[in-house]
Design an enzyme around this catalytic site. Structure first.
Site, PDB file in Angstrom:
ATOM      1  CB  VAL A  16       4.326   9.111 -32.260  1.00 12.22           C
ATOM      2  CG1 VAL A  16       5.195   8.769 -31.062  1.00 12.22           C
ATOM      3  CG2 VAL A  16       2.939   8.513 -32.098  1.00 12.22           C
ATOM      4  CD  GLU A 150       3.365   9.359 -26.728  1.00  7.21           C
ATOM      5  OE1 GLU A 150       4.539   9.598 -26.464  1.00  7.21           O
ATOM      6  OE2 GLU A 150       2.426   9.738 -26.004  1.00  7.21           O
ATOM      7  CB  CYS A 259      -3.775   3.858 -32.643  1.00  9.67           C
ATOM      8  SG  CYS A 259      -2.334   4.904 -32.803  1.00  9.67           S
TER       9      CYS A 259
HETATM   10  C1  UDX Z   1      -5.958   6.257 -29.783  1.00  5.92           C
HETATM   11  C2  UDX Z   1      -5.734   6.096 -28.258  1.00  5.92           C
HETATM   12  O1  UDX Z   1      -6.770   6.810 -27.573  1.00  5.92           O
HETATM   13  C3  UDX Z   1      -4.358   6.613 -27.878  1.00  5.92           C
HETATM   14  O2  UDX Z   1      -4.132   6.376 -26.500  1.00  5.92           O
HETATM   15  C4  UDX Z   1      -3.302   5.877 -28.717  1.00  5.92           C
HETATM   16  O3  UDX Z   1      -2.016   6.391 -28.432  1.00  5.92           O
HETATM   17  C5  UDX Z   1      -3.596   6.012 -30.199  1.00  5.92           C
HETATM   18  O4  UDX Z   1      -4.934   5.574 -30.478  1.00  5.92           O
HETATM   19  P1  UDX Z   1      -6.494   8.285 -31.443  1.00  5.92           P
HETATM   20  O5  UDX Z   1      -6.546   7.229 -32.496  1.00  5.92           O
HETATM   21  O6  UDX Z   1      -5.711   9.511 -31.697  1.00  5.92           O
HETATM   22  O7  UDX Z   1      -5.918   7.651 -30.067  1.00  5.92           O
HETATM   23  O8  UDX Z   1      -7.989   8.757 -31.154  1.00  5.92           O
HETATM   24  P2  UDX Z   1      -9.122   8.476 -30.060  1.00  5.92           P
HETATM   25  O9  UDX Z   1      -9.519   9.771 -29.469  1.00  5.92           O
HETATM   26  O10 UDX Z   1      -8.764   7.412 -29.126  1.00  5.92           O
HETATM   27  O11 UDX Z   1     -10.334   8.010 -31.005  1.00  5.92           O
HETATM   28  C6  UDX Z   1     -10.233   6.869 -31.833  1.00  5.92           C
HETATM   29  C7  UDX Z   1     -11.524   6.632 -32.563  1.00  5.92           C
HETATM   30  O12 UDX Z   1     -12.528   6.170 -31.674  1.00  5.92           O
HETATM   31  C8  UDX Z   1     -12.125   7.855 -33.255  1.00  5.92           C
HETATM   32  O13 UDX Z   1     -12.602   7.480 -34.523  1.00  5.92           O
HETATM   33  C9  UDX Z   1     -13.263   8.266 -32.364  1.00  5.92           C
HETATM   34  O14 UDX Z   1     -14.291   8.916 -33.070  1.00  5.92           O
HETATM   35  C10 UDX Z   1     -13.724   6.908 -31.843  1.00  5.92           C
HETATM   36  N1  UDX Z   1     -14.406   6.966 -30.539  1.00  5.92           N
HETATM   37  C11 UDX Z   1     -13.735   7.376 -29.423  1.00  5.92           C
HETATM   38  C12 UDX Z   1     -15.735   6.542 -30.444  1.00  5.92           C
HETATM   39  O15 UDX Z   1     -16.355   6.152 -31.439  1.00  5.92           O
HETATM   40  N2  UDX Z   1     -16.336   6.566 -29.219  1.00  5.92           N
HETATM   41  C13 UDX Z   1     -15.694   6.978 -28.086  1.00  5.92           C
HETATM   42  O16 UDX Z   1     -16.322   6.946 -27.018  1.00  5.92           O
HETATM   43  C14 UDX Z   1     -14.357   7.392 -28.193  1.00  5.92           C
END
Ligand code: UDX
Length: 429
Positions: A16, A150, A259
């Site tokens: 971040v 964020e 997160c």
């Molecule tokens: C997340 C939030 O999206 C973001 O807004 C916040 O600031 C931080 O946490 P991030 O952890 O970077 O972001 O990744 P993200 O793309 O949200 O994916 C998180 C997890 O969910 C991944 O393991 C991804 O594979 C999984 N996921 C995501 C699914 O299993 N299915 C989906 O439909 C979307």
């Protein structure tokens, strides 16, 4: 533009912090970055970027003259009044957010009525209020406090910074919030102004809702497996409802990352600490934990006992385009498979070094074809682009067995089957 932009300080140079710093530097601000990690600051001063995030190294390099790195707050305090805090808030052993790094920063804040502490780290709702109390006790009650959570996603963090869905700014009704809003003005994003507690809660609620969407579609996928429905079609049909929307409805082997895992549990415990039992989130977390483990049962169903079986794991990072291993589903899968006596080999195009720090004993391959060689089964955990364009004919020739489990529903089953392999997705009928 450079002259008129307000300089800022950024305390904490993780995902971040670095993205915020590089983003505001690109918008024309002088940015004074601070981190207690001397090795990391030395790296950044040499122009090396300690994390893998597409476009970040380039953005830092092209705005190098406006980015300054130090291990003390002095320059940040001397040259900027807005001090963004983006230090880690990992879970404690009890699952609550560990705010010790935040409190170290609070204690180091200048005694000042001119400076503003802008909280970017994800903190429990109520943290702003207690920090204000601590500051007052320290005789620093004039220091302004703004919550500016964020929402960036790893892997697309620069794009998310430049084109946010919204900017949330929580303040106490003083001009500090206006100064932060002015900083974001060039992005032309919707700006939501709230009080501090609401801004803190927006971040937690957003992450908890997204995690809920994922656990929901994962449960639907599990029911699809029992009923013969295809979760991809189901998700598409459900997502076409404008009230639901198509995003975050991809079934798979569970969500990971720092997160979701942290924030969902932190929100559940935050509620519990104030006497409220947030039942729904308990289920979201449990479904996710079970989802990571379901692959083991699928393997057992096809291969029998896993002792001595060679299992190839394609992808280790919690999602593509990052080297981040925090909360990765691969960690649970590898541990469970090893506990069953399987011989696990893994390959990730970027996250191997990070994975090695957590799982030093795991057998790491050097390429996708290397990892599948002699494997009884292949499990895709992270949908890296290079895995999507693999020659499944070549994979079939290299493997010993035929089973391919697509933990992200990212492959074309027909292509995999055409190579003589047995394809299994998550909830794909
Ligand atoms: C997340 C939030 O999206 C973001 O807004 C916040 O600031 C931080 O946490 P991030 O952890 O970077 O972001 O990744 P993200 O793309 O949200 O994916 C998180 C997890 O969910 C991944 O393991 C991804 O594979 C999984 N996921 C995501 C699914 O299993 N299915 C989906 O439909 C979307």
């Amino acid at each position: 533009m450079t002259q008129s932009r307000e300089p800022i300080g950024v305390i904490g140079t993780g995902y971040v912090g670095l993205v915020t710093a590089a983003g505001f530097a690109a918008l024309g601000s002088e940015v004074f970055c601070v981190d207690v990690d001397e090795a990391k600051i030395a790296q950044l001063q040499r122009g090396e970027v300690p994390i893998y995030e597409p476009g970040l190294a380039e953005l830092i390099a092209s705005n190098g003259e406006r980015l300054h790195f130090a291990t003390t707050l002095d320059d940040a305090v001397a040259h900027s009044r807005l001090l963004f805090v983006s230090v880690g808030t990992p879970p404690t052993y009890s699952g609550d957010a560990d705010l010790s790094a935040v409190h170290d920063v609070v204690d180091a804040m200048p005694r000042s009525g001119d400076h503003v502490l802008v909280m970017k780290s994800t903190v429990p709702c109520g943290t702003g209020r207690s920090i204000k109390r601590v500051l007052a006790e320290q005789g620093n009650g004039a220091l302004a406090y703004v919550s500016c959570p964020e929402f960036l996603k790893e892997g697309s963090a620069i794009e998310d910074f430049m084109r946010p869905d919204r900017v949330v700014i929580g303040d106490d009704g003083d001009p500090a919030g206006d100064a932060v809003a002015a900083l974001y003005e060039p992005l032309e994003a919707p700006v939501l102004r709230t009080d501090v507690a609401s801004a803190e809660m927006i971040k937690l609620a957003a992450n908890a809702f997204l995690a809920t969407k994922i656990s929901f579609i994962n449960e639907i996928a599990n029911v699809c497996e029992e009923t013969g429905a295809n979760v991809l079609d189901v998700a598409e049909g459900v997502g076409l409802d404008a009230r639901i929307g198509p995003k975050f409805l991809q079934a798979g082997v569970g969500y990971g990352g720092s997160c979701f895992t942290k924030d969902v549990s932190a929100l559940k415990l935050l509620a519990a600490n104030s006497g409220y039992h947030f039942q729904l989130l308990g289920a979201v977390i449990e479904v996710n934990e079970l989802q990571k483990r379901r692959v083991v049962a699928k393997l057992q169903r096809e291969l029998g006992a896993l002792a001595g079986k060679r299992i190839a794991v394609l992808g280790l990072a919690f999602k593509p385009n990052t080297d981040d291993m925090r909360g990765a589903s691969s960690l649970v899968l590898a541990a469970r498979l090893e506990a069953e006596g399987a011989l696990v080999r893994a390959y990730d195009p970027v996250a191997t070094d990070e994975a090695r720090k957590i799982m030093p004993e795991l057998d790491y391959a050097t390429s996708a074809l290397d990892v599948v060689t002699e494997a009884d089964a292949v499990v895709l955990i992270t949908e890296w682009p290079e895995f999507l364009s693999l020659s499944w004919q070549a994979v079939a020739e290299a493997m010993h067995g035929t089973l391919v489990i697509d933990g992200r529903n990212a492959l074309d089953p027909e292509v995999v089957r055409a190579a003589g392999l047995t394809y299994q997705g998550i909830g794909r009928g």
